[in-house]
Design an enzyme around this catalytic site. Structure first.
Site: not given
Lengths: 321, 422
Positions: B90, B274, B301
């Site tokens: 992303n 998230n 993450d």
């Protein structure tokens, strides 16, 4: 200041220590009582011919309303004027926030202009906490997202206490859109602290079971709750906060949860009908009931002024800009 | 040139090895004998581990270099004991074309002190509408495909992606989030979201997609790996499916076992991630899943964001926290020292062999002839997290000032020390 005021002040053992009013969850019952007692003194000011005291003379108050509001903003403005503060109104449309300025920078600019009190209305839960931890001026939460609306909670409490003589032991029903309501949360926190019994009523999608963990009862049967209620507080359906469909339509909502005239016969004769406004007549409440003898909706507005004067007065005394 | 790491506790789960001994690095490989007298590193009291692998990091290049660059991210990885990291797609542009993959690989070769491996997107521009050129991405060198940060909602498109990925031979990683169930959710839907009036992110929003992935992994007979598993229900679904032999797996991030949703009560955006922080019950289920092998991979993450981006109202802040420089320490502290969920050998296995196996990487082992990627770990070293001293370009951590026990003290990539505790 009248002599009654200082007498009240002296009778209280507690000293106010907060520069900010962010929510009612963090206040003790004693602190809440202290605000209400202070408001008693300020309420008299509104009945005088000269409705003004010099308590905040020379102080600057900024009404920073990032989310639209008429009644709360006006109430704060009048409260500040009656306390002789200088006041500036900033709304979302006219602020630099529309030009990409962050809330932090806006706050710093206001502080550089020697603001003493910032009254903040914001669509983001927690925005007042964010501001208060970054500036020395007082921050008064005038409603943040679905989180808290502490002065509304206080004025509701003040009105109940004024009309009923007490809060402890009363049964308060809060009816409508609880999930998206900051008024409901502030009311719940304060009412439970003051010893009231609280029942939330509304569709299961807007009054989820999680609320029971806060110490309140949850019901989806309005007719079962009304006969034992000492106060019913009706909340508006907040269309603007609802992204999804939470109930099939207004017709069904009114049939299940609207305070209609037919349903109002279930109420105790002395049950108070409250509403924080703005009212959607014919939806959550029948129009005649909103104007009827049990309604204290306009008393709430009047008391809001006194309560907000008390809050501004107390917090401004602590701030160190 | 050779180096001898002396007297360390060599833990090499790939070879079932756990013993005190010496390890020889010859040039850039693990060697057996040295012709000349080697340089020595005294590893007494230290663990000698295969270089750690983190299969879930965001290095923000191309496009968001103010948050993190491949260079700064690689330094953060090295400081955390990681010799191989897998970057999520992303970026801007999204890593959905061979040219972007080539750019990332070229940049990594130029500036990164650890091995930086790219993933490619499942769908074009991560939009969940059309397939990205998955075979071309694989040829360009991606180690997996994922739309991380996003989630393909169309089950039929996801099915085709998984079937196609099977042909190409790349595993599928998935960020599990049902957009309808989650909506604009910010924090775990439960007591604290109710109390604070913050939009809830229900566990069901993750579980619905985990269940979907189990069904598709079974249908397509291909591996789907569920990223950052956060809920008790997801663990239960994975356990049942794995018992039936379905090619499904899951990873756990440190914050999901270190913190609960109670931490959000001050609206500190460094606790906004998230999937969101959940409850003590979810932590218990994640620990059980780690203990019984349901969850066999650990990852960070690592999601850097600049201070000015995080220092805003709670709902306006981006999701995510940096993780590489606290990850190993949190896992050692929580899983080994405090909860005693697993021992050090299993911990290292979950940070080396298991992720290497998932992605088919030639890494994560100290076998003779393997690349000399090695992490020296002091499992007893007590230290205090100081975000100010991070190598990462960002500081968005909820763990600042945490006192932890266990830390990487030296990171070696291809025989070269790329980081050492000063």
């Amino acid at each position: 200041m009248g002599s009654g005021f200082s007498k009240q002040m002296n009778s209280s053992i507690l000293r106010w220590t907060r520069k900010d009013l962010l929510g009612l969850r963090e206040l003790s019952a004693e602190e809440i009582n202290f605000v209400l007692e202070t408001a008693d003194a300020f309420k008299q000011v509104g009945t005088r011919e000269v409705k003004k005291v010099p308590a905040l003379l020379g102080k600057t108050l900024i009404n920073l309303f990032i989310e639209p509001s008429t009644r709360t903003r006006t109430s704060f403005e009048l409260a500040a004027k009656r306390l002789s503060a200088d006041i500036v109104n900033i709304s979302a449309a006219t602020s630099s926030l529309t030009k990409g300025e962050t809330l932090k920078d806006t706050a710093r600019v206001l502080e550089a202009n020697h603001a003493d009190i910032i009254v903040l209305r914001h669509s983001s839960a927690g925005a007042p906490q964010f501001l208060a931890s970054r500036i020395g001026a007082s921050v008064i939460n005038a409603g943040d997202g679905a989180h808290e609306h502490p002065t509304q909670g206080l004025l509701d409490l003040y009105t109940i206490r004024e009309k009923k003589g007490r809060v402890a032991g009363l049964h308060i029903a809060i009816i409508g859109d609880i999930l998206f309501s900051r008024v409901a949360r502030s009311n719940i926190f304060a009412l439970l602290k003051m010893g009231a019994r609280v029942t939330l009523v509304g569709p299961s999608t807007l009054v989820p079971r999680e609320f029971e963990q806060l110490g309140v009862a949850v019901s989806h049967q309005l007719d079962e709750v009304l006969p034992t209620a000492d106060v019913v507080n009706l909340l508006r359906i907040q269309h603007e906060r609802q992204r999804k469909e939470y109930f099939p339509g207004l017709g069904e909502y009114i049939r299940l949860f609207g305070l209609t005239k037919a349903r109002a016969v279930l109420l105790k004769p002395d049950c108070l009908i409250m509403h924080p406004g703005p009212i959607n007549r014919g939806v959550e409440i029948d129009s005649e009931l909103a104007d009827g003898v049990q309604s204290v909706i306009l008393d709430q507005v009047t008391n809001g002024l006194a309560v907000r004067m008390a809050v501004l007065y107390l917090c401004a005394g602590i701030a160190t800009p | 040139m050779s180096t001898l790491i002396r007297n360390g506790r060599i833990i090499d789960p790939a070879n079932g090895r756990d013993e005190i001994g010496d390890l020889l690095i010859r040039d850039d490989r693990i060697g057996e004998k040295s012709k000349s007298k080697p340089e020595e590193i005294d590893a007494t009291g230290l663990i000698v581990s295969p270089g750690l692998i983190d299969i879930h990091v965001h290095f923000r290049e191309p496009g968001f270099g103010w948050k993190e660059t491949i260079e700064s991210g690689a330094r953060a990885a090295a400081a955390g004991g990681f010799t191989t990291v897998v970057c999520m797609p992303n970026t801007s542009p999204a890593a959905d074309s061979p040219s972007t993959i080539a750019w990332i690989k070229g940049r990594a070769a130029e500036v990164a002190c650890v091995r930086v491996l790219p993933t490619g997107a499942i769908s074009k521009n991560l939009a969940g509408e059309e397939l990205a050129p998955i075979a071309s991405l694989a040829q360009a060198g991606v180690v997996a495909i994922t739309d991380d940060g996003h989630c393909v909602q169309n089950n039929e498109l996801m099915r085709r992606a998984v079937e196609y990925a099977r042909m190409v031979g790349v595993p599928v990683l998935d960020h599990c989030q049902d957009y309808n169930l989650v909506g604009n959710g910010l924090v775990h839907e439960g007591y604290w979201s109710t109390l604070l009036g913050l939009p809830g992110w229900p566990a069901a929003g993750e579980e619905a997609i985990v269940a979907r992935n189990i069904i598709l992994a079974e249908l397509c007979d291909h591996r789907i790996h569920c990223q950052h598993v956060s809920s008790a229900g997801s663990v239960r679904l994975l356990r049942e499916a794995r018992a039936r032999g379905v090619k499904i797996s899951g990873e756990v991030c440190p914050h999901h076992i270190a913190l609960t949703d109670e931490s959000i009560q001050n609206f500190d955006t460094n606790f906004k991630m998230n999937p969101p922080l959940r409850t003590q019950r979810d932590i218990g289920a994640l620990l059980e899943g780690i203990a019984d092998g349901t969850l066999d991979i650990l990852a960070s993450d690592h999601a850097p964001h600049a201070k000015f981006e995080k220092e805003v109202e709670f709902d306006r802040a981006p999701f995510g926290i940096v993780g590489l420089e606290t990850e190993l320490s949190l896992f050692i502290d929580l899983l080994v020292h405090r909860q005693k969920t697993i021992g050090l050998p299993r911990l290292i296995e979950m940070l080396t062999v298991m992720p290497a196996r998932l992605l088919g990487l030639e890494a994560g082992t100290l076998s003779l002839g393997a690349a000399a990627d090695i992490t020296l770990i002091d499992p007893e070293l007590a230290w205090t997290v100081d975000a100010g001293s991070f190598q990462s370009a960002s500081r968005n951590t909820p763990f600042h000032d945490w006192k932890l026990k266990g830390r990487a003290v030296r990171t070696i990539v291809g025989g070269k020390t790329v980081w050492q505790l000063g």
